[in-house]
Design an enzyme around this catalytic site. Structure first.
Site, PDB file in Angstrom:
ATOM      1  N   GLU A 160      -7.277   4.898  -1.802  1.00  0.00           N
ATOM      2  CA  GLU A 160      -6.328   3.868  -2.220  1.00  0.00           C
ATOM      3  C   GLU A 160      -6.411   3.618  -3.731  1.00  0.00           C
ATOM      4  O   GLU A 160      -6.428   2.479  -4.191  1.00  0.00           O
ATOM      5  CB  GLU A 160      -6.551   2.572  -1.437  1.00  0.00           C
ATOM      6  CG  GLU A 160      -6.210   2.713   0.038  1.00  0.00           C
ATOM      7  CD  GLU A 160      -6.225   1.394   0.794  1.00  0.00           C
ATOM      8  OE1 GLU A 160      -7.075   0.533   0.472  1.00  0.00           O
ATOM      9  OE2 GLU A 160      -5.404   1.221   1.701  1.00  0.00           O
ATOM     10  N   GLU A 236      -4.476   5.638   7.798  1.00  0.00           N
ATOM     11  CA  GLU A 236      -5.127   4.397   8.206  1.00  0.00           C
ATOM     12  C   GLU A 236      -4.090   3.576   8.952  1.00  0.00           C
ATOM     13  O   GLU A 236      -3.348   2.790   8.360  1.00  0.00           O
ATOM     14  CB  GLU A 236      -5.682   3.607   7.015  1.00  0.00           C
ATOM     15  CG  GLU A 236      -6.984   4.121   6.472  1.00  0.00           C
ATOM     16  CD  GLU A 236      -7.633   3.151   5.482  1.00  0.00           C
ATOM     17  OE1 GLU A 236      -7.371   1.935   5.584  1.00  0.00           O
ATOM     18  OE2 GLU A 236      -8.396   3.613   4.627  1.00  0.00           O
TER      19      GLU A 236
END
Length: 594
Positions: A160, A236
């Protein structure tokens, strides 16, 4: 195992040239006792998954620079071999930053000693800092790649990053390291599906994947706009969430979560369910968040996942299995697993309550642990004491008039005593940094707990401990306090402490109980009546407990228990309101928003 090819096609992953959809679930080997890895992997397969994903925590594998550990509960190779034994594939995400609600986001605390290093950047000092770790991990991956007969089909670069920075030179340096190490399988990145994050967090040669738990069709569309070709993947798929001390227990509706998963799979995307099984933040491994208020993460990482903290199937397990069955062939259920999804989860055994007795005070246990003299008030990072508890002591040479002790900041919780008598607590989450002292003379002791380093956001890597200057205020008079003594709290001294005959008193105390069992078994240790502290079972660090909740049990995995006498050790930092150790028939993770 035979060798296979795994590549990225125009619209799909290709296994030996054939379209392949990844159906993955996240298991963090470092949050599960290693003797229970096989069971959790096997249940993931039973839910219909063909892949298991894991992060790799740099901070746990390299507690001190140059001292790498891949043994016991950190045996990544054994974990991957167990995945392969189930004929499953593996996705590995070694960071170096992983977030994962882990202490420091997986970055080791010793890295923060040099406050001038630019974390998660192309700063040559940061790149050099993780080279030994990354080389050690990738070296273990090379022969476990699918094109060499192993289970690994993907590796992720960073984590991320688009939410943190914009440094393509850094991402390229990481990518080059992966390839030079012999990684030949596809490399990926993950970001939340916003145009900016997807742009800043990847490189053209890396497969961009998304992280989200709802509005799958819309978010896949954003992902496709950012990356016109290649397979779509939510790496995710958030099916739950984590908890903070003092807040509620997060849950998501099982039916709604299953419907979102069905939308995702119906769109043809691959998925990694985060989490398949969350597990536990054993010991002092939990992290924290700070978006204006410091919020430490609880010990349980149950995550409201398909497998609960103890590895038992939940309603979400059965609903996800049903959804997956609409899109792929399902394996038979394991022998002994209830075939009725409505059947209640197997309760824990509940041994009879046993007495909890004081062993000795923390001061007594640390009587032979020396202090170090320093001038100005130091942070724990400046001292190289990176985790747990830290002692500060200063002799005040004033008089009997009261005074105000003022610090710049407390990170994260401090208990203060003057001549051995408690005078108060300073809590970071309450933005407290000042306290009345009844007099300005005597020996002031401050015990400071690191409640978890931040794992996300711009304050990543901040110093811990007491942040100076420390000042004593008496009316218009202000004096900076110098000539401190500081000392570490070696946790092994607590576990090994022997009784000294004292009956208890103010300050932190070590307590112990003996629990008889006729066989090893999972347990739910009740924390009702306990204040705030740490717990060990037969020397194994169960983690933190705290009266403010939400969780009021600690999970005790069966492999750390034994037939015969089991020893529970508590370091109680505040006040006990019970003289017994009790157990619950199920996990108690706290009230939900509803």
């Amino acid at each position: 195992m035979p060798q296979h090819t795994f590549t990225i096609g125009e619209t799909d992953f290709l296994l030996d040239g054939n379209e392949f959809r990844i159906l993955s679930g996240a298991l963090h080997y470092f949050r599960i006792h290693p003797d229970q890895w096989r069971d959790r992997i096997h249940l993931g397969k039973a839910m219909g998954l063909n892949t298991i994903e894991t992060y790799v925590p740099w901070n746990l594998h390299e507690l001190r620079p140059g001292r790498l550990d891949f043994t016991g509960g950190l045996d990544l190779e054994r974990f991957l071999d167990l995945i392969a034994a189930e004929d499953l594939h593996a996705i590995v995400r070694p960071g170096p930053y992983i977030c994962a609600e882990l202490d420091g986001g997986g970055l080791p605390a010793w890295l923060f000693d040099d406050t001038t290093i630019r974390l998660r950047s192309s700063d040559p000092r940061f790149l050099a800092s993780f080279d030994p770790y990354l080389h050690a991990v990738l070296d273990r991956m090379v022969d476990r790649q699918i094109d060499r007969g192993g289970p690994v089909i993907l590796l992720q670069v960073e984590n991320e990053f688009g939410a943190y920075g914009d440094d393509p030179t850094y991402l390229q340096a990481l990518t080059d390291r992966f390839r030079r190490a012999g990684i030949t399988v596809p490399l990926t990145t993950v970001d939340q599906p916003t145009p900016q994050m997807l742009r800043d967090g990847t490189l053209p040669e890396l497969l961009t994947t998304g992280s989200f738990g709802s509005r799958a069709t819309e978010r896949l569309r954003t992902l496709r706009q950012a990356q016109p070709t290649g397979p779509l993947m939510c790496s995710e798929f958030w099916c739950g969430w984590f908890d903070h001390w003092g807040a509620h227990h997060h849950t998501t509706d099982a039916a709604q979560s299953a419907a979102e998963l069905d939308d995702l799979l119906s769109a043809g995307a691959s998925v990694n369910i985060y989490m398949l099984h969350g597990g536990t933040n054993f010991g002092l491994t939990s992290g924290a968040n700070d978006k204006g208020t410091y919020q430490p993460t609880v010990t349980s990482y149950d995550y409201d996942a398909p497998l609960d903290e103890a590895g038992r199937p939940t309603e979400k397990f059965w609903r996800f299995r049903e959804v997956i069955g609409r899109h792929a062939a399902l394996p038979p259920l394991p022998h002994g697993l209830p075939t009725d999804p409505a059947a209640p989860r197997q309760p824990f055994r509940t041994p009879e309550p046993v007495p909890l007795s004081p062993v000795r005070s923390l001061d007594s246990a640390l009587a032979e642990v020396p202090f170090t003299a320093v001038d100005e008030l130091p942070t724990r990072d400046a001292l190289g004491i990176h985790r747990g508890l830290l002692r500060y002591r200063i002799t005040l040479d004033g008089d009997d008039r009261p005074a105000v002790l003022r610090l710049s900041e407390v990170r994260d919780r401090a208990w203060l005593r003057l001549d051995g008598i408690p005078v108060g607590t300073l809590a970071r989450e309450d933005h407290e940094s000042a306290l009345w002292l009844p007099r300005s003379r005597g020996v002031l002791d401050i015990l400071v707990e690191d409640c978890g380093r931040l794992n996300y956001g711009p304050r990543l890597g901040e110093p811990k401990g007491l942040i100076g200057p420390a000042q004593l205020h008496r009316g218009p008079e202000v004096r900076e306090l110098t000539d401190w003594q500081v000392g570490e709290v070696p946790l092994e001294r607590i576990v090994e402490a022997t009784p000294d005959g004292a009956a208890g008193g103010p300050g932190a105390w070590i307590h112990r109980a003996e629990i008889p069992l006729d066989r090893p078994t999972d347990l739910a240790l009740l924390t009702d009546g306990l204040g705030k502290g740490l717990a060990w079972w037969n020397g194994f660090p169960l983690g933190r407990y705290w009266r403010k909740g939400p969780q009021t049990t600690l999970f005790v995995p069966a492999p750390v228990t034994c037939a015969g006498t089991n020893e529970l050790t508590l370091l109680e930092l505040e006040v006990l309101t019970t003289e017994q150790v009790r157990f619950a028939p199920d996990l108690r993770l706290g009230p939900t928003e509803e």
